[in-house]
Design an enzyme around this catalytic site. Sequence first.
Site: not given
Length: 209
Positions: A82-84
């Site tokens: 996951n990435h912000a």
Amino acid sequence: MYGPDPQNKHPMAGFAQICFIKNTVSNPNIIIGDYTYYDDPEDSENFERNVLYHFPFVGDRLIIGKFCALARNVKFIMNGANHAMEGFSTYPFAIFANGWQTAELEEEPPHKGDTVIGNDVWIGYEAVIMPGIKVGDGAIIAAKAVVTNHVAPYTIVGGNPARPIRQRFKDEVVQALLTIAWWDWDIEKITRNLDKIAGADIEALKNCS
């Protein structure tokens, strides 16, 4: 004798394609139940290569119950992928340091918790399970499905993104199966009642002894 030895990596003599993967997984954050097998003619012992972005500093777990059947090339995407997304760029500048660590945002990348697969679940060829998904007991994941939402017990899902195709049994039968939880019986009782477990007569299964 009561079934195959759950401590045997390859319970089918001379057929290494099938592996009871509880005996080969070394990552403490991957927890596998007895009799769950991975079917892969290339390297059935190396199931961990299918658990992607599973970084120890993230701390999430993959938990798979008993008596599950996992087909070749199933993939579990973990929270490390996951990435912000709140900022204009999703690029993880800060992880590269060297002056870029100042790019830390207030928002952390999403963490959706552990991925949990129930008991007696069949996951088809090249299915992909996304982070934090919960798959109920007795569910079936179709080949090449991409599972982005939780899957109810005894439900068949397929497609990209995966959608429910049908519930395998009536509600009252599903509830009875979850209450019976035959996978938690001792192996002697399971062996005595294989015809009831593999059958479709819920009253007969309720009366097993």
